[in-house]
Design an enzyme around this catalytic site. Sequence first.
Site, PDB file in Angstrom:
ATOM      1  N   PRO A   1      94.846  22.150  37.233  1.00 44.44           N
ATOM      2  CA  PRO A   1      95.061  22.000  35.644  1.00 44.44           C
ATOM      3  C   PRO A   1      94.890  20.917  35.109  1.00 44.44           C
ATOM      4  O   PRO A   1      95.178  20.616  33.846  1.00 44.44           O
ATOM      5  CB  PRO A   1      96.688  22.458  35.679  1.00 44.44           C
ATOM      6  CG  PRO A   1      97.019  22.290  37.144  1.00 44.44           C
ATOM      7  CD  PRO A   1      95.824  22.490  38.170  1.00 44.44           C
ATOM      8  N   LEU A   2      95.102  19.685  35.894  1.00 41.45           N
ATOM      9  CA  LEU A   2      94.766  18.263  35.791  1.00 41.45           C
ATOM     10  C   LEU A   2      93.278  17.883  35.678  1.00 41.45           C
ATOM     11  O   LEU A   2      93.056  16.666  35.642  1.00 41.45           O
ATOM     12  CB  LEU A   2      95.551  17.254  36.525  1.00 41.45           C
ATOM     13  CG  LEU A   2      97.006  17.526  36.452  1.00 41.45           C
ATOM     14  CD1 LEU A   2      97.814  16.858  37.535  1.00 41.45           C
ATOM     15  CD2 LEU A   2      97.564  16.781  35.043  1.00 41.45           C
ATOM     16  N   GLY A   3      92.507  18.840  35.895  1.00 37.99           N
ATOM     17  CA  GLY A   3      90.962  18.785  36.119  1.00 37.99           C
ATOM     18  C   GLY A   3      90.768  17.834  37.208  1.00 37.99           C
ATOM     19  O   GLY A   3      89.898  17.126  37.323  1.00 37.99           O
ATOM     20  N   ARG A   4      91.438  18.182  38.253  1.00 38.65           N
ATOM     21  CA  ARG A   4      91.286  17.431  39.616  1.00 38.65           C
ATOM     22  C   ARG A   4      91.673  15.882  39.285  1.00 38.65           C
ATOM     23  O   ARG A   4      91.153  15.126  40.135  1.00 38.65           O
ATOM     24  CB  ARG A   4      89.907  17.624  40.192  1.00 38.65           C
ATOM     25  CG  ARG A   4      89.461  19.135  40.414  1.00 38.65           C
ATOM     26  CD  ARG A   4      88.344  19.132  41.089  1.00 38.65           C
ATOM     27  NE  ARG A   4      87.947  20.920  41.442  1.00 38.65           N
ATOM     28  CZ  ARG A   4      87.966  21.601  42.473  1.00 38.65           C
ATOM     29  NH1 ARG A   4      88.317  20.967  43.586  1.00 38.65           N
ATOM     30  NH2 ARG A   4      87.779  22.771  42.535  1.00 38.65           N
ATOM     31  N   GLY A   5      92.436  15.661  38.495  1.00 41.03           N
ATOM     32  CA  GLY A   5      93.119  14.343  38.225  1.00 41.03           C
ATOM     33  C   GLY A   5      92.264  13.519  37.262  1.00 41.03           C
ATOM     34  O   GLY A   5      92.478  12.542  36.557  1.00 41.03           O
TER      35      GLY A   5
ATOM     36  N   TYR B   1      91.467  24.871  53.788  1.00 42.27           N
ATOM     37  CA  TYR B   1      91.874  23.439  53.412  1.00 42.27           C
ATOM     38  C   TYR B   1      92.062  22.624  54.684  1.00 42.27           C
ATOM     39  O   TYR B   1      93.117  22.716  55.287  1.00 42.27           O
ATOM     40  CB  TYR B   1      93.182  23.326  52.654  1.00 42.27           C
ATOM     41  CG  TYR B   1      92.985  23.986  51.168  1.00 42.27           C
ATOM     42  CD1 TYR B   1      91.751  24.378  50.892  1.00 42.27           C
ATOM     43  CD2 TYR B   1      94.072  24.214  50.495  1.00 42.27           C
ATOM     44  CE1 TYR B   1      91.732  24.893  49.380  1.00 42.27           C
ATOM     45  CE2 TYR B   1      94.060  24.821  49.084  1.00 42.27           C
ATOM     46  CZ  TYR B   1      92.913  25.326  48.807  1.00 42.27           C
ATOM     47  OH  TYR B   1      92.741  25.756  47.414  1.00 42.27           O
TER      48      TYR B   1
HETATM   49  N1  LIG Z   1      91.466  28.723  44.375  1.00 44.46           N
HETATM   50  C1  LIG Z   1      90.856  27.678  44.316  1.00 44.46           C
HETATM   51  O1  LIG Z   1      89.470  27.875  44.381  1.00 44.46           O
HETATM   52  C2  LIG Z   1      91.039  26.390  44.091  1.00 44.46           C
HETATM   53  C3  LIG Z   1      90.275  25.006  43.954  1.00 44.46           C
HETATM   54  C4  LIG Z   1      90.823  23.872  43.688  1.00 44.46           C
HETATM   55  C5  LIG Z   1      92.115  23.810  43.951  1.00 44.46           C
HETATM   56  N2  LIG Z   1      92.982  24.806  44.274  1.00 44.46           N
HETATM   57  C6  LIG Z   1      94.412  24.739  44.401  1.00 44.46           C
HETATM   58  O2  LIG Z   1      94.909  24.230  43.243  1.00 44.46           O
HETATM   59  C7  LIG Z   1      95.714  23.126  43.505  1.00 44.46           C
HETATM   60  C8  LIG Z   1      95.603  22.031  42.261  1.00 44.46           C
HETATM   61  O3  LIG Z   1      94.558  21.820  41.967  1.00 44.46           O
HETATM   62  P1  LIG Z   1      93.663  20.425  42.501  1.00 44.46           P
HETATM   63  O4  LIG Z   1      94.323  19.780  43.351  1.00 44.46           O
HETATM   64  O5  LIG Z   1      92.308  20.741  42.643  1.00 44.46           O
HETATM   65  O6  LIG Z   1      93.598  19.579  40.903  1.00 44.46           O
HETATM   66  P2  LIG Z   1      94.546  19.056  39.953  1.00 44.46           P
HETATM   67  O7  LIG Z   1      95.991  19.726  40.134  1.00 44.46           O
HETATM   68  O8  LIG Z   1      94.222  19.121  38.530  1.00 44.46           O
HETATM   69  O9  LIG Z   1      94.574  17.600  40.205  1.00 44.46           O
HETATM   70  C9  LIG Z   1      94.825  16.732  41.216  1.00 44.46           C
HETATM   71  C10 LIG Z   1      94.725  15.415  41.318  1.00 44.46           C
HETATM   72  O10 LIG Z   1      95.372  14.695  40.373  1.00 44.46           O
HETATM   73  C11 LIG Z   1      96.190  13.871  40.865  1.00 44.46           C
HETATM   74  N3  LIG Z   1      97.419  13.564  40.216  1.00 44.46           N
HETATM   75  C12 LIG Z   1      98.264  14.682  40.363  1.00 44.46           C
HETATM   76  N4  LIG Z   1      99.387  14.487  39.385  1.00 44.46           N
HETATM   77  C13 LIG Z   1      99.205  13.320  38.932  1.00 44.46           C
HETATM   78  C14 LIG Z   1      99.622  12.277  37.901  1.00 44.46           C
HETATM   79  N5  LIG Z   1     100.756  12.786  37.363  1.00 44.46           N
HETATM   80  N6  LIG Z   1      99.018  11.357  37.447  1.00 44.46           N
HETATM   81  C15 LIG Z   1      97.791  10.884  38.140  1.00 44.46           C
HETATM   82  N7  LIG Z   1      97.141  11.732  38.847  1.00 44.46           N
HETATM   83  C16 LIG Z   1      97.947  12.954  39.404  1.00 44.46           C
HETATM   84  C17 LIG Z   1      96.221  14.134  42.433  1.00 44.46           C
HETATM   85  O11 LIG Z   1      96.367  12.910  43.133  1.00 44.46           O
HETATM   86  P3  LIG Z   1      97.499  12.393  43.921  1.00 44.46           P
HETATM   87  O12 LIG Z   1      97.669  13.479  45.212  1.00 44.46           O
HETATM   88  O13 LIG Z   1      97.517  11.136  44.807  1.00 44.46           O
HETATM   89  O14 LIG Z   1      98.613  12.400  43.256  1.00 44.46           O
HETATM   90  C18 LIG Z   1      94.983  14.940  42.816  1.00 44.46           C
HETATM   91  O15 LIG Z   1      93.897  13.783  42.861  1.00 44.46           O
HETATM   92  C19 LIG Z   1      95.213  22.581  44.746  1.00 44.46           C
HETATM   93  O16 LIG Z   1      95.884  21.929  45.505  1.00 44.46           O
HETATM   94  C20 LIG Z   1      94.919  23.780  45.664  1.00 44.46           C
HETATM   95  O17 LIG Z   1      95.990  24.265  46.311  1.00 44.46           O
HETATM   96  C21 LIG Z   1      92.647  26.095  44.278  1.00 44.46           C
END
Ligand SMILES: NC(=O)c1ccc[n+]([C@@H]2O[C@H](COP(=O)([O-])OP(=O)(O)OC[C@H]3O[C@@H](n4cnc5c(N)ncnc54)[C@H](OP(=O)(O)O)[C@@H]3O)[C@@H](O)[C@H]2O)c1
Length: 338
Positions: free
Chosen positions: A210-214, A61
């Site tokens: 879990p939020l489908g990347r937002g 990252y």
């Molecule tokens: N193992 C893997 O291959 C892999 C791949 C992807 C991710 N990950 C890990 O999983 C974590 C979570 O996944 P992710 O970040 O990809 O996706 P996510 O948790 O599904 O969604 C994150 C996105 O949602 C937004 N968000 C969060 N809370 C919100 C709310 N209450 N209302 C509106 N928007 C909201 C965030 O923006 P803001 O920051 O602006 O709130 C960000 O753009 C990552 O941080 C990483 O550590 C692992």
Amino acid sequence: MTYSTIPTARLGENGPEVGVQGLGCMGMSFAYGPTDADASRAALERALELGVTLYDTADAYGAGENEKFLSPFFKAHRDEVVIATKFALAIPPEDPSRRIIRNDAPYIREAVEASLRRLDVDVIDLYYMHRRDVNVPIEDTVGVMADLVREGKVKQLGLSEVTADELRAAQGVHPIAAVQSEWSLFSRDIEAQVVPAARELGVSLVPYSPLGRGFLTGSFTDAGTDLTADDFRRQQPRFNGENAVANAALLEPVRTVAEAHGASLGQIALAWVQQRSTVHGLPVIPIPGTSKPGRVEENTAATGIVLSDEELDLLEPISAKVAGDRYADMRFASAGRE
Ligand SMILES: NC(=O)c1ccc[n+]([C@@H]2O[C@H](COP(=O)([O-])OP(=O)(O)OC[C@H]3O[C@@H](n4cnc5c(N)ncnc54)[C@H](OP(=O)(O)O)[C@@H]3O)[C@@H](O)[C@H]2O)c1
């Protein structure tokens, strides 16, 4: 509004109790457009106050930047936090914009030392293989990871985006505490084989995105027009063009359930993932990512929402209708290897 501390769940059969929701820290440095260091630091502190103890990062990252950014927070709260980081997405010297998958012993040894240095801690609590290099037997990779446990560099082992067979083979070498894979209302591939294997083997599930990347929060529709040019989601087929428009329509039942609970769409998406624990009978610790303290409050509050059977039925058909793959390059997903 007052917010209460979240419940806990066990991370791996003999592992520590952690807050039942972790915090994904990737977006604090990388992948999702502009970053805000002050807000991110406030989000980290707020999460800890609310009982979040599992913090997720990776060496990939921001090419180490995320680990460096988190280091002061981890050091200030070393006994309260469980630090998860990952290896396997290497930067080829000839092209720093690319990532290649490496699981070989020399690379793992180099990667763990670099992560320990950047995090500036003596031990990593949970060390994941981020992606599987099919050219290296998984037994060999986990053998090296097990050596790191014996040497005191790492406490627990995890695997990201592996198949059920790979998980079984790995578990034959050393106990695996957690599998981290994408799991959400939009991404349910792992329910067929990986989740049953994890339950049988005593492995916890850590759903990423879990939020489908937002997307599931309704905060954007078409990544191509709604997000900045450097945003990774512009490369993901399901968030762009016609797919994105079709997929946005799938949020309608989520909206219906959200209204009934006086909750946001994102909270319902998270409650659904949290509830996989009772549906599938294993510890589930999702790691929603946010860099905003207010959203940490909103997301952790979702651990208190219980969806009824009727509501789960309403949400059930969504994933089968999603248009477009999770990744442009599906070699980054385990699905093709099942
Ligand atoms: N193992 C893997 O291959 C892999 C791949 C992807 C991710 N990950 C890990 O999983 C974590 C979570 O996944 P992710 O970040 O990809 O996706 P996510 O948790 O599904 O969604 C994150 C996105 O949602 C937004 N968000 C969060 N809370 C919100 C709310 N209450 N209302 C509106 N928007 C909201 C965030 O923006 P803001 O920051 O602006 O709130 C960000 O753009 C990552 O941080 C990483 O550590 C692992």
